[in-house]
Write a protein that holds these residues in place. Structure first.
Motif, short mmCIF file in Angstrom:
data_model
loop_
_atom_site.label_atom_id
_atom_site.label_comp_id
_atom_site.label_asym_id
_atom_site.label_seq_id
_atom_site.Cartn_x
_atom_site.Cartn_y
_atom_site.Cartn_z
N THR A 1 -0.63 -43.58 15.40
CA THR A 1 -1.84 -44.24 15.63
C THR A 1 -2.93 -43.04 15.13
O THR A 1 -2.18 -42.02 14.80
N SER A 2 -4.06 -43.38 15.07
CA SER A 2 -4.89 -42.22 14.36
C SER A 2 -4.96 -41.05 15.48
O SER A 2 -5.10 -39.86 15.17
N THR A 3 -4.77 -41.55 16.77
CA THR A 3 -4.78 -40.26 17.92
C THR A 3 -3.45 -39.36 17.57
O THR A 3 -3.60 -38.20 17.50
N THR A 4 -2.25 -40.12 17.56
CA THR A 4 -0.90 -39.15 17.57
C THR A 4 -1.19 -38.63 16.04
O THR A 4 -0.70 -37.37 15.88
N GLU B 1 -8.45 -40.49 24.39
CA GLU B 1 -7.97 -41.76 23.48
C GLU B 1 -6.67 -42.73 23.92
O GLU B 1 -6.64 -43.78 24.18
N PRO C 1 7.98 -41.06 23.05
CA PRO C 1 8.23 -41.46 24.33
C PRO C 1 9.83 -41.30 24.52
O PRO C 1 10.11 -41.31 25.66
N THR D 1 4.12 -41.99 28.76
CA THR D 1 4.36 -40.46 28.62
C THR D 1 3.82 -39.53 27.65
O THR D 1 3.63 -38.41 27.80
N THR D 2 3.20 -40.19 26.81
CA THR D 2 2.68 -39.63 25.66
C THR D 2 1.28 -38.99 26.17
O THR D 2 0.82 -37.82 25.88
N CYS E 1 -7.45 -36.39 22.41
CA CYS E 1 -6.14 -37.16 22.24
C CYS E 1 -5.90 -37.83 23.51
O CYS E 1 -5.62 -39.14 23.82
N ILE F 1 5.36 -35.76 21.58
CA ILE F 1 4.58 -36.92 21.91
C ILE F 1 5.49 -38.29 21.86
O ILE F 1 5.05 -39.39 22.05
N HIS G 1 -3.04 -31.67 13.67
CA HIS G 1 -3.80 -30.28 14.25
C HIS G 1 -2.86 -29.36 14.77
O HIS G 1 -2.58 -28.00 14.47
N LYS H 1 -3.73 -37.37 14.41
CA LYS H 1 -4.84 -36.23 14.67
C LYS H 1 -3.89 -34.90 15.38
O LYS H 1 -4.27 -33.92 14.89
N PHE H 2 -3.43 -35.30 16.56
CA PHE H 2 -2.44 -34.48 17.32
C PHE H 2 -1.46 -33.64 16.38
O PHE H 2 -1.58 -32.40 16.29
N VAL I 1 -9.05 -30.85 20.99
CA VAL I 1 -8.31 -31.87 20.26
C VAL I 1 -7.37 -32.74 21.37
O VAL I 1 -7.18 -33.71 21.43
#
Lengths: 173, 173
Positions: free
Chosen positions: A4-7, B118, A38, B128-129, B115, A36, A13, A9-10, B111
């Motif tokens: 996703t855009s969140t994962t 979000e 699962p 879990t994430t 995350c 990240i 980064h 991004k992480f 960040v």
DNA sequence: TTGTAATTTCAGAAAAAACTGAAATTTCAG
DNA sequence: CTGAAATTTCAGTTTTTTCTGAAATTACAA
């Protein structure tokens, strides 16, 4: 694995931070992905998710294993290795501390001690330089000892110490 | 500046360690040279001593200045800038801590908080994430606070704390 | 000002690091 | 064993980073 855009991004980064700390971008991204995910994932899934070659994943995994940061898990009916990180981030922190100590801190202390000894026994090296070698050796040796003592803590113990920050700094008045 | 086998060893080692910590080899070498030089030296002397181009020294100096690690000194009758490190290695340590905190720790905490927020507000990201984001944020935030508190110490105070290691670890029993 | 020394900038070159894809090797179910 | 799946290796390529040297800029003494 679907990002996703969140994962995303992480992962991006974490990859950037890796480069700032001497870890190659894609190795750090693999680590981020495993952090990240699962559940444990196989190398080919890492490759497709991060859009890098299967062979690069192989090298990255080897590197992460040399740090002790990932584990292999097997699933019934699947011959592939599945990879996962430790589930305690404090344990991960301890591992990184241990490896950096072993790879960088201790060799540097050793070199500094050698340099100080050599500087002490030759007139070609000024006293100020000798002092600098000694000062650096002292600083890095004390840092080394802190890292060493941390190793004797459990992950939970380290976390407790981290939370004790205020008390520790008050020791100094 | 004339290098001996001892000073050469130190400079080369420091350069290698630089690369392991995300600093380019020659920037770390410039830093090493300044660390052990008995007095401030001009850029062209750095260039000839390390056998790198004058322009590379210019870039390296700029980089070291961005970390606050070097100072400029002037001599009567010499228009050139002369460079030197701080004379207290504990102060140097504090500066590096401050910059790494500012450049890497704080942005990463930010960040991770994003995350986590979000992840908490979408079903597309498993619990879990989310937990992993929170755990990492917590760890890095505690690290950040230690670094912050260290900033309030004088170099001598930091050294005192470093020597208090045993007592600190006994706080945990 | 003017000229020279010192420094910085920057485009291109070189070096280092990372990556790819094919081939080799290993693993293991049947 | 045998063969297919999984993994690793590695030579060559690509990308990134770093470095060089010439040109531009800045600083300043005369």
């Amino acid at each position: 694995m679907k990002l996703t855009s969140t994962t995303k991004k992480f992962i991006l980064h974490w990859g950037e931070m890796g480069t700032r700390w001497g870890i190659s971008r894609s190795v750090a991204q693999i680590h981020a992905l495993l952090l990240i995910s699962p559940e444990p994932i196989p190398a080919d899934e890492i490759a497709t998710t991060l859009e890098i070659a299967r062979s690069a994943v192989s090298a990255g995994i080897k590197e992460l294993q040399s740090w002790g940061l990932i584990r292999i898990v097997h699933h019934m009916g699947d011959r592939r290795d599945h990879f996962t990180t430790l589930d305690d981030v404090w344990e991960t922190f301890l591992l990184i501390l241990r490896e950096r100590r072993r790879r960088e801190l201790e060799p540097t202390v050793a070199v500094l001690r050698e340099c100080a000894a050599e500087a002490a026994s030759t007139k070609a090296i000024p006293a100020t330089t000798l002092k600098r070698f000694s000062d650096l050796a002292e600083l890095l040796e004390l840092t080394d000892r802190w890292c060493d003592r941390a190793q004797s803590l459990s992950p939970a113990g380290l976390k407790r110490l981290a939370n004790l920050g205020d008390k520790v700094f008050k020791l100094l008045g």
